[in-house]
Design a protein around this motif. Structure first.
Motif, PDB file in Angstrom:
ATOM      1  N   UNK A 110       0.833  -1.210   0.000  1.00  0.00           N
ATOM      2  CA  UNK A 110       0.000   0.000   0.000  1.00  0.00           C
ATOM      3  C   UNK A 110       0.861   1.251   0.000  1.00  0.00           C
ATOM      4  N   UNK A 111       1.938   1.236   0.765  1.00  0.00           N
ATOM      5  CA  UNK A 111       2.831   2.388   0.799  1.00  0.00           C
ATOM      6  C   UNK A 111       3.513   2.616  -0.531  1.00  0.00           C
ATOM      7  N   UNK A 112       3.966   1.537  -1.162  1.00  0.00           N
ATOM      8  CA  UNK A 112       4.617   1.660  -2.473  1.00  0.00           C
ATOM      9  C   UNK A 112       3.633   2.184  -3.515  1.00  0.00           C
ATOM     10  N   UNK A 113       2.417   1.654  -3.504  1.00  0.00           N
ATOM     11  CA  UNK A 113       1.402   2.120  -4.454  1.00  0.00           C
ATOM     12  C   UNK A 113       1.032   3.572  -4.188  1.00  0.00           C
ATOM     13  N   UNK A 114       0.836   3.902  -2.921  1.00  0.00           N
ATOM     14  CA  UNK A 114       0.434   5.265  -2.564  1.00  0.00           C
ATOM     15  C   UNK A 114       1.483   6.301  -2.897  1.00  0.00           C
TER      16      UNK A 114
ATOM     17  N   UNK B  84      -2.986   5.145   0.569  1.00  0.00           N
ATOM     18  CA  UNK B  84      -2.385   5.394   1.883  1.00  0.00           C
ATOM     19  C   UNK B  84      -3.427   5.361   2.996  1.00  0.00           C
ATOM     20  N   UNK B  85      -4.670   5.688   2.663  1.00  0.00           N
ATOM     21  CA  UNK B  85      -5.790   5.672   3.613  1.00  0.00           C
ATOM     22  C   UNK B  85      -5.462   6.361   4.921  1.00  0.00           C
ATOM     23  N   UNK B  86      -5.064   7.567   4.816  1.00  0.00           N
ATOM     24  CA  UNK B  86      -4.796   8.317   6.034  1.00  0.00           C
ATOM     25  C   UNK B  86      -3.897   9.489   5.742  1.00  0.00           C
ATOM     26  N   UNK B  87      -3.232   9.889   6.735  1.00  0.00           N
ATOM     27  CA  UNK B  87      -2.373  11.058   6.675  1.00  0.00           C
ATOM     28  C   UNK B  87      -1.045  10.699   6.002  1.00  0.00           C
ATOM     29  N   UNK B  88      -0.716  11.288   4.854  1.00  0.00           N
ATOM     30  CA  UNK B  88       0.571  10.999   4.206  1.00  0.00           C
ATOM     31  C   UNK B  88       1.770  11.333   5.102  1.00  0.00           C
ATOM     32  N   UNK B  89       1.632  12.340   5.949  1.00  0.00           N
ATOM     33  CA  UNK B  89       2.727  12.684   6.849  1.00  0.00           C
ATOM     34  C   UNK B  89       2.942  11.551   7.862  1.00  0.00           C
TER      35      UNK B  89
ATOM     36  N   UNK C 133       7.575   5.465   7.861  1.00  0.00           N
ATOM     37  CA  UNK C 133       8.612   4.940   6.974  1.00  0.00           C
ATOM     38  C   UNK C 133       9.997   5.330   7.478  1.00  0.00           C
ATOM     39  N   UNK C 134      10.177   6.564   7.885  1.00  0.00           N
ATOM     40  CA  UNK C 134      11.473   7.004   8.403  1.00  0.00           C
ATOM     41  C   UNK C 134      11.847   6.268   9.687  1.00  0.00           C
ATOM     42  N   UNK C 135      10.863   6.006  10.534  1.00  0.00           N
ATOM     43  CA  UNK C 135      11.139   5.251  11.753  1.00  0.00           C
ATOM     44  C   UNK C 135      11.546   3.822  11.428  1.00  0.00           C
ATOM     45  N   UNK C 136      10.912   3.235  10.430  1.00  0.00           N
ATOM     46  CA  UNK C 136      11.262   1.874  10.028  1.00  0.00           C
ATOM     47  C   UNK C 136      12.667   1.825   9.456  1.00  0.00           C
TER      48      UNK C 136
ATOM     49  N   UNK D 273       3.988  10.388  -6.430  1.00  0.00           N
ATOM     50  CA  UNK D 273       5.177  10.858  -7.149  1.00  0.00           C
ATOM     51  C   UNK D 273       4.911  10.904  -8.645  1.00  0.00           C
ATOM     52  N   UNK D 274       4.261   9.871  -9.166  1.00  0.00           N
ATOM     53  CA  UNK D 274       3.966   9.835 -10.602  1.00  0.00           C
ATOM     54  C   UNK D 274       3.033  10.965 -10.999  1.00  0.00           C
TER      55      UNK D 274
END
Length: 79
Positions: free
Chosen positions: A3-7, A36-41, A47-50, A12-13
């Protein structure tokens, strides 16, 4: 992850394809937000935490916050 990759890919595209396809490329933006179903931030922070995987530590004292890199024994030995 999918979902993150698609979102993020659709978001970006939608921006990067504007010079090629025109304003129709912006139709990908709602698809990205739906994926993403939610807040992109919130997704970006997650993602940064991961990616940091616990290597960054925030500490706050006296109204001043600081971000520091935590050295692990494995990191020190691999250098």
């Amino acid at each position: 992850m999918a979902r993150g990759a698609l979102g993020f890919g659709a978001l970006a595209a939608s921006v990067l394809l504007v010079p090629v396809v025109g304003m129709a490329a912006l139709l990908l933006a709602p698809l990205g937000l739906f994926a993403l179903r939610g807040c992109p931030m919130c997704w970006t922070i997650g993602l940064l935490q991961t990616v940091s995987n616990g290597r960054l530590r925030r500490s706050c004292a006296d109204g001043h916050c600081e971000l520091s890199v935590v050295r692990r024994e494995h990191d020190v030995l691999s250098r």
